[in-house]
Structure formats: C-alpha cells, structure tokens
Design a protein around this motif. Structure first.
Motif, PDB file in Angstrom:
ATOM      1  N   SER A 106      -5.005   0.122   3.573  1.00 17.87           N
ATOM      2  CA  SER A 106      -5.067  -0.914   2.430  1.00 17.87           C
ATOM      3  C   SER A 106      -5.898  -0.327   1.310  1.00 17.87           C
ATOM      4  O   SER A 106      -6.892   0.540   1.834  1.00 17.87           O
ATOM      5  CB  SER A 106      -5.413  -2.358   2.733  1.00 17.87           C
ATOM      6  N   SER A 107      -5.667  -0.532   0.065  1.00 18.56           N
ATOM      7  CA  SER A 107      -6.415  -0.197  -0.927  1.00 18.56           C
ATOM      8  C   SER A 107      -8.119  -0.527  -0.811  1.00 18.56           C
ATOM      9  O   SER A 107      -8.950   0.095  -0.863  1.00 18.56           O
ATOM     10  CB  SER A 107      -6.135  -0.618  -2.299  1.00 18.56           C
ATOM     11  N   VAL A 158      -9.513   1.943   1.733  1.00 17.23           N
ATOM     12  CA  VAL A 158     -10.003   3.166   1.011  1.00 17.23           C
ATOM     13  C   VAL A 158     -11.168   3.180   0.450  1.00 17.23           C
ATOM     14  O   VAL A 158     -12.150   4.255   0.238  1.00 17.23           O
ATOM     15  CB  VAL A 158      -8.487   3.397   0.312  1.00 17.23           C
ATOM     16  N   ARG A 159     -11.227   2.026  -0.687  1.00 16.79           N
ATOM     17  CA  ARG A 159     -12.345   1.955  -1.582  1.00 16.79           C
ATOM     18  C   ARG A 159     -13.913   1.774  -0.335  1.00 16.79           C
ATOM     19  O   ARG A 159     -14.752   2.477  -0.670  1.00 16.79           O
ATOM     20  CB  ARG A 159     -12.585   0.731  -2.154  1.00 16.79           C
ATOM     21  N   PHE A 198       0.755  -1.187  -0.037  1.00 13.12           N
ATOM     22  CA  PHE A 198       0.146   0.123   0.049  1.00 13.12           C
ATOM     23  C   PHE A 198       0.959   1.254   0.175  1.00 13.12           C
ATOM     24  O   PHE A 198       1.853   1.206   0.791  1.00 13.12           O
ATOM     25  CB  PHE A 198      -0.898   0.158   1.368  1.00 13.12           C
ATOM     26  N   LYS A 199       0.749   1.881  -0.987  1.00 12.88           N
ATOM     27  CA  LYS A 199       1.379   3.384  -1.099  1.00 12.88           C
ATOM     28  C   LYS A 199       0.650   4.385  -0.712  1.00 12.88           C
ATOM     29  O   LYS A 199      -0.304   5.145  -1.365  1.00 12.88           O
ATOM     30  CB  LYS A 199       1.938   3.669  -2.490  1.00 12.88           C
ATOM     31  N   LYS A 245      -5.102  10.018  -5.053  1.00 11.31           N
ATOM     32  CA  LYS A 245      -6.302   9.434  -5.740  1.00 11.31           C
ATOM     33  C   LYS A 245      -7.421   9.891  -4.752  1.00 11.31           C
ATOM     34  O   LYS A 245      -8.558  10.070  -5.500  1.00 11.31           O
ATOM     35  CB  LYS A 245      -6.202   8.020  -5.752  1.00 11.31           C
ATOM     36  N   LEU A 246      -7.507   9.474  -3.481  1.00 18.17           N
ATOM     37  CA  LEU A 246      -8.375   9.886  -2.678  1.00 18.17           C
ATOM     38  C   LEU A 246      -8.920  11.357  -2.857  1.00 18.17           C
ATOM     39  O   LEU A 246     -10.183  11.645  -2.680  1.00 18.17           O
ATOM     40  CB  LEU A 246      -8.439   9.479  -1.262  1.00 18.17           C
ATOM     41  N   GLU A 271       0.276   7.998  -2.650  1.00 19.91           N
ATOM     42  CA  GLU A 271      -0.402   7.727  -3.836  1.00 19.91           C
ATOM     43  C   GLU A 271      -1.853   7.739  -3.742  1.00 19.91           C
ATOM     44  O   GLU A 271      -2.639   8.163  -4.507  1.00 19.91           O
ATOM     45  CB  GLU A 271      -0.001   6.671  -4.623  1.00 19.91           C
ATOM     46  N   ALA A 272      -2.399   6.984  -2.688  1.00 24.09           N
ATOM     47  CA  ALA A 272      -3.544   6.589  -2.348  1.00 24.09           C
ATOM     48  C   ALA A 272      -4.248   8.040  -1.999  1.00 24.09           C
ATOM     49  O   ALA A 272      -5.555   8.153  -2.316  1.00 24.09           O
ATOM     50  CB  ALA A 272      -3.858   5.672  -1.310  1.00 24.09           C
TER      51      ALA A 272
END
Length: 107
Positions: free
Chosen positions: A85-86, A89-90, A14-15, A22-23, A18-19
């Motif tokens: 984690s992605s 986030v989702r 998990f980066k 995007k968020l 970058e997340a």
C-alpha cells in the motif's frame, strides 16, 4: 446508504508498478545513494559502492518486495519487506532515510 459512503471513501487500488517508479525516484534523490544499473531488475542502490537496497515487484504483481541491508557490508544481512500500500511505502521510505543518515554518521 452506508455502502455508498464506504465506496466513496475507499482507498484507490495500489499500483505496484507506479509506486516502484516513484520509489526509485525518491531513493535517487537521497544524495548518499547511487542507483546501480538503470532499469535493471531488481533495482539496486548502493552506499559508497556497497549494495544496501534492492527493489522489485513481488511475484503476485500487487506489491513491491524491498530488501534493505541491516548495515553496509560486502555480504549484507537483508531485511525483507513486502509493500502492498502507499502507506507502507511511505513508512518504509522514512525508515530508509533514517538508516542512510545513521550509516552516513557512522563513517
């Protein structure tokens, strides 16, 4: 052989940086929210002039710390989430979309 397969199917790391970018982009796409102060830390999003979301990198820099108001208010009660984690986030973003829709419907 099983070690080779588990490495092959391992999720990418998990980066958080970058997340977070995007968020922020995903939250700006919600028409009801306005970002306050571009590039500021923490990133703040407002609904009708009232801050309802704050985002920043967690101190360990491997996660995102997200605060969401229970309801829009000048002095909100915050719910804090740590997104590491992605998938988290989702899931969090889906919850925010529902909350924003509910807040819009209340007015």
């Amino acid at each position: 052989m099983s070690d080779e397969l588990s490495d092959f199917f391992a999720l990418p790391p998990f980066k958080a940086d970058e997340a977070l970018v995007k968020l922020r982009r995903d939250l700006r796409e919600l028409k009801s929210l306005q970002e306050q102060g571009s590039g500021a830390t923490p990133a703040r999003f407002a609904l009708k002039g009232v801050t309802v979301i704050e985002l920043q990198r967690a101190p360990e820099a491997t996660a995102i710390q997200a605060r969401v108001a229970k309801r829009p208010s000048p002095r909100p009660e915050w719910v804090v989430h740590t997104l590491g984690s992605s998938a988290e986030v989702r899931k969090w973003l889906d919850g925010v979309r529902l909350a924003v829709k509910r807040w819009d419907d209340e007015d």
